[in-house]
Scaffold this motif. Structure first.
Motif, PDB file in Angstrom:
ATOM      1  N   GLU A  81      22.219 -52.362 -44.128  1.00 37.94           N
ATOM      2  CA  GLU A  81      22.385 -51.079 -43.874  1.00 37.94           C
ATOM      3  C   GLU A  81      21.357 -50.322 -43.197  1.00 37.94           C
ATOM      4  OE1 GLU A  81      24.280 -48.914 -47.281  1.00 37.94           O
ATOM      5  OE2 GLU A  81      23.492 -47.181 -46.459  1.00 37.94           O
ATOM      6  N   ALA A  82      19.937 -50.802 -43.275  1.00 34.74           N
ATOM      7  CA  ALA A  82      18.934 -50.250 -42.652  1.00 34.74           C
ATOM      8  C   ALA A  82      19.103 -50.854 -41.209  1.00 34.74           C
ATOM      9  CB  ALA A  82      17.526 -50.647 -43.257  1.00 34.74           C
ATOM     10  N   LEU A  83      19.454 -51.869 -41.146  1.00 35.55           N
ATOM     11  CA  LEU A  83      19.566 -52.485 -39.559  1.00 35.55           C
ATOM     12  C   LEU A  83      20.735 -51.615 -38.700  1.00 35.55           C
ATOM     13  CD1 LEU A  83      19.341 -54.795 -37.468  1.00 35.55           C
ATOM     14  CD2 LEU A  83      20.901 -56.099 -38.809  1.00 35.55           C
ATOM     15  N   LEU A  84      21.858 -51.454 -39.315  1.00 37.40           N
ATOM     16  CA  LEU A  84      22.336 -50.823 -38.849  1.00 37.40           C
ATOM     17  C   LEU A  84      22.182 -49.523 -38.565  1.00 37.40           C
ATOM     18  CD1 LEU A  84      26.097 -50.584 -38.055  1.00 37.40           C
ATOM     19  CD2 LEU A  84      26.039 -49.502 -40.250  1.00 37.40           C
ATOM     20  N   LYS A  85      21.433 -48.672 -39.274  1.00 38.79           N
ATOM     21  CA  LYS A  85      20.785 -47.385 -38.933  1.00 38.79           C
ATOM     22  C   LYS A  85      19.909 -47.350 -37.953  1.00 38.79           C
ATOM     23  CE  LYS A  85      21.556 -45.322 -43.581  1.00 38.79           C
ATOM     24  NZ  LYS A  85      20.703 -44.996 -44.964  1.00 38.79           N
ATOM     25  N   GLN A  86      19.230 -48.327 -37.658  1.00 40.36           N
ATOM     26  CA  GLN A  86      18.179 -48.745 -36.601  1.00 40.36           C
ATOM     27  C   GLN A  86      18.922 -48.670 -35.264  1.00 40.36           C
ATOM     28  OE1 GLN A  86      15.039 -48.709 -37.532  1.00 40.36           O
ATOM     29  NE2 GLN A  86      13.947 -49.107 -35.876  1.00 40.36           N
ATOM     30  N   ILE A  87      20.321 -49.399 -35.381  1.00 41.85           N
ATOM     31  CA  ILE A  87      21.130 -49.809 -34.286  1.00 41.85           C
ATOM     32  C   ILE A  87      21.530 -48.194 -33.706  1.00 41.85           C
ATOM     33  CG2 ILE A  87      23.290 -50.547 -33.509  1.00 41.85           C
ATOM     34  CD1 ILE A  87      22.801 -52.907 -35.352  1.00 41.85           C
ATOM     35  N   PHE A  88      22.122 -47.527 -34.616  1.00 40.09           N
ATOM     36  CA  PHE A  88      22.499 -46.206 -34.243  1.00 40.09           C
ATOM     37  C   PHE A  88      21.241 -45.221 -33.685  1.00 40.09           C
ATOM     38  CE2 PHE A  88      26.653 -44.591 -35.393  1.00 40.09           C
ATOM     39  CZ  PHE A  88      27.232 -45.599 -36.078  1.00 40.09           C
ATOM     40  N   ALA A  89      20.037 -45.337 -34.325  1.00 39.63           N
ATOM     41  CA  ALA A  89      19.144 -44.338 -33.761  1.00 39.63           C
ATOM     42  C   ALA A  89      18.635 -44.931 -32.422  1.00 39.63           C
ATOM     43  CB  ALA A  89      17.631 -44.432 -34.809  1.00 39.63           C
ATOM     44  N   LYS A  90      18.786 -46.079 -32.084  1.00 38.78           N
ATOM     45  CA  LYS A  90      18.348 -46.599 -30.981  1.00 38.78           C
ATOM     46  C   LYS A  90      19.215 -46.188 -29.829  1.00 38.78           C
ATOM     47  CE  LYS A  90      18.056 -50.963 -28.142  1.00 38.78           C
ATOM     48  NZ  LYS A  90      18.617 -52.443 -28.095  1.00 38.78           N
ATOM     49  N   ARG A  91      20.493 -46.313 -30.012  1.00 40.19           N
ATOM     50  CA  ARG A  91      21.700 -46.197 -29.082  1.00 40.19           C
ATOM     51  C   ARG A  91      22.061 -44.848 -28.918  1.00 40.19           C
ATOM     52  NH1 ARG A  91      22.173 -50.129 -25.394  1.00 40.19           N
ATOM     53  NH2 ARG A  91      22.245 -52.128 -26.655  1.00 40.19           N
ATOM     54  N   SER A  92      21.926 -43.944 -29.997  1.00 38.34           N
ATOM     55  CA  SER A  92      22.493 -42.724 -29.686  1.00 38.34           C
ATOM     56  C   SER A  92      21.924 -41.764 -29.048  1.00 38.34           C
ATOM     57  CB  SER A  92      22.998 -41.954 -31.001  1.00 38.34           C
ATOM     58  OG  SER A  92      21.616 -42.143 -32.076  1.00 38.34           O
ATOM     59  N   ALA A  93      20.495 -41.787 -28.910  1.00 41.69           N
ATOM     60  CA  ALA A  93      19.518 -41.124 -28.254  1.00 41.69           C
ATOM     61  C   ALA A  93      19.824 -41.318 -26.577  1.00 41.69           C
ATOM     62  CB  ALA A  93      18.275 -41.508 -28.417  1.00 41.69           C
ATOM     63  N   ALA A  94      20.182 -42.707 -26.227  1.00 41.21           N
ATOM     64  CA  ALA A  94      20.533 -42.902 -24.998  1.00 41.21           C
ATOM     65  C   ALA A  94      21.774 -42.295 -24.476  1.00 41.21           C
ATOM     66  CB  ALA A  94      20.559 -44.315 -24.758  1.00 41.21           C
ATOM     67  N   ILE A  95      22.842 -42.294 -25.263  1.00 35.49           N
ATOM     68  CA  ILE A  95      23.825 -41.722 -24.771  1.00 35.49           C
ATOM     69  C   ILE A  95      23.975 -40.194 -24.905  1.00 35.49           C
ATOM     70  CG2 ILE A  95      26.552 -41.487 -25.752  1.00 35.49           C
ATOM     71  CD1 ILE A  95      26.352 -44.402 -26.853  1.00 35.49           C
ATOM     72  N   ASN A  96      23.301 -39.725 -25.868  1.00 39.17           N
ATOM     73  CA  ASN A  96      23.301 -38.256 -25.921  1.00 39.17           C
ATOM     74  C   ASN A  96      22.446 -37.835 -24.596  1.00 39.17           C
ATOM     75  OD1 ASN A  96      24.833 -38.131 -27.987  1.00 39.17           O
ATOM     76  ND2 ASN A  96      23.308 -38.060 -29.503  1.00 39.17           N
ATOM     77  N   ASN A  97      21.218 -38.348 -24.171  1.00 38.21           N
ATOM     78  CA  ASN A  97      20.713 -37.982 -23.181  1.00 38.21           C
ATOM     79  C   ASN A  97      21.448 -38.031 -21.777  1.00 38.21           C
ATOM     80  OD1 ASN A  97      18.355 -37.476 -24.405  1.00 38.21           O
ATOM     81  ND2 ASN A  97      17.409 -39.444 -24.004  1.00 38.21           N
ATOM     82  N   ALA A  98      22.249 -39.172 -21.659  1.00 39.90           N
ATOM     83  CA  ALA A  98      23.127 -39.105 -20.524  1.00 39.90           C
ATOM     84  C   ALA A  98      24.060 -37.957 -20.397  1.00 39.90           C
ATOM     85  CB  ALA A  98      24.035 -40.489 -20.449  1.00 39.90           C
ATOM     86  N   ARG A  99      24.618 -37.609 -21.684  1.00 40.46           N
ATOM     87  CA  ARG A  99      25.859 -36.797 -21.756  1.00 40.46           C
ATOM     88  C   ARG A  99      25.135 -35.321 -21.225  1.00 40.46           C
ATOM     89  NH1 ARG A  99      29.120 -38.613 -27.118  1.00 40.46           N
ATOM     90  NH2 ARG A  99      30.770 -39.511 -26.027  1.00 40.46           N
ATOM     91  N   PHE A 100      23.933 -34.830 -21.653  1.00 44.45           N
ATOM     92  CA  PHE A 100      23.189 -33.744 -21.382  1.00 44.45           C
ATOM     93  C   PHE A 100      22.984 -33.779 -19.983  1.00 44.45           C
ATOM     94  CE2 PHE A 100      22.392 -33.434 -26.122  1.00 44.45           C
ATOM     95  CZ  PHE A 100      22.860 -32.165 -26.281  1.00 44.45           C
TER      96      PHE A 100
END
Lengths: 252, 252
Positions: A81-100
């Motif tokens: 589960e911690a691995l999954l959380k790490q994946i989320f942390a890594k990716r969502s920042a990039a996508i959100n930056n692009a959206r903004f």
DNA sequence: GTCTATAACTCGATAGAC
DNA sequence: GTCTATCGAGTTATAGAC
């Protein structure tokens, strides 16, 4: 006697494996590719989760695919589960930056589409169309879509944590463009937009079967253009009249 | 000595259980409710799959919830997958019948909504709104939505087998109303409609969080009215212009 | 026909050798 | 820090007693 021999064989094999791993490691470093074991795990796990779902992929299969030891995931991340959380942390920042960044680039203009279409494109493009041929963002969004359906309790917290801010900002921007709608109406339609987006990213193959191959969600540019056109019209529709439905009495 | 005693105790317990089961069975028969062990399994399994997904629910937990023996599922259905197939066979006929009956009730008229809205309502109502307070259809459609994302290979065949006919018929009816659109456009928009419908039925809780409780997919009448209004406008939109998107160059 | 017992796996996680 | 070996609990499925 025999144990000693076995141990010797195993030790030599281990050393060999370590040497060849170090060579691969150095090669990765040289070419600036994802080199370290954690990064390799992160990347491959994301791909496998996005392909088959979270529960269906075991830590064993991930470590096997990475060519690392079974214990590596627990050593580097602590748990599956911690691995999954790490994946989320890594990716969502990039996508959100692009959206903004895209949202900031929206502005009215005679040669430009209406603001509503621009805002929708700003929201949808980073998840649908891969920048620089990077399959990462799209793959992650598919993982998001699958996880939301497969494991609601786990996904709910992760999505809220990483995406409440960006979604709220976009809903606010949409509300400014849609003063004919009550807030409730904007929420409902944003919900439908999310559903259409998730279904496109998850791509369960339904549209290909129904259209006999004429449409394919993997064609990201077509999907984006069609989705923006569809949802823009949906948002512009007058408020829903909850008494306009007339077939309720047909089924006894 | 001791084994004999144990056996006697167990046997008497078993007889008691059988007797009380028979009483329940007769009660169910009397009141025309689902009585037999297979029916009970079918119903409870559907509810549990719809709640937590297919993989997350074990045959053990189903039999435990039913109060029947662990072996009952394999005895009556053959396997966990065969049980799921039986659930699909049972439910999809009812939903498809309802959709066809509603489609036949669609007709133009001065006091009636436009044909497009009527067709969309005929398609969506049976999956969203429960007839006679029966939670079955809605629960099953949620299972469908979850399974499509959780286990694509298993779901693809089931959905195709049971829903290709009805979906094809409705797409045909939509095309007759939408001669401004190429076939491809209708397929794309039907795909978005499916996504919005699935997301509403799967109800991962996103809209409640974003709207701070103002919207709830469990409010079936509201969901149906909002979804019909949104998708009708989406279908009426002019064909998507694939060159109308302008933000592609912002992200270097 | 209904049950227990168990076969034959797979899973996540970890202790301890190296 | 990397590995093996293994624990303990989970799973589907089935053989055989009753």
């Amino acid at each position: 006697m025999l144990p000693a021999i076995c141990r010797a064989v195993l030790t030599s094999r281990r050393k060999l494996a370590n040497q060849s791993f170090k060579r691969v490691f150095e090669t990765f470093r040289m070419s600036d590719r994802a080199p370290t074991t954690p990064d390799k795990i992160l990347d491959l796990a994301e791909a496998m989760f996005a392909e088959s779902g979270y529960r269906a992929v075991s830590v064993r299969s991930i470590t096997r695919a990475c060519g690392v030891n079974i214990a590596a995931i627990h050593y580097h991340f602590g748990s599956k589960e911690a691995l999954l959380k790490q994946i989320f942390a890594k990716r969502s920042a990039a996508i959100n930056n692009a959206r903004f960044r895209l949202l900031e680039a929206c502005r009215p203009g005679p040669e430009r589409p209406p603001m509503l279409e621009q805002i929708l494109e700003a929201y949808l493009r980073p998840s649908l169309v891969l920048p620089n041929g990077d399959v990462g963002a799209r793959r992650f969004m598919r993982l998001r879509a699958i996880l939301a359906h497969e494991h609601a309790t786990l996904s709910k917290g992760l999505i809220s944590k990483h995406f409440n801010h960006v979604s709220g900002t976009f809903i606010g921007a949409l509300m400014k463009e849609l003063d004919h709608l009550p807030a409730r109406g904007v929420y409902w339609r944003f919900h439908f937009l999310l559903g259409a987006q998730y279904f496109t990213l998850a791509d369960p193959g339904r549209i290909q079967i129904l259209s006999e191959g004429a449409c394919d969600p993997a064609d990201a540019d077509a999907a984006l253009a069609e989705l923006v056109a569809f949802t823009a019209a949906g948002f512009r529709a007058p408020p829903a009249d909850h008494h306009a439905l007339i077939l309720g009495t047909v089924l006894s």
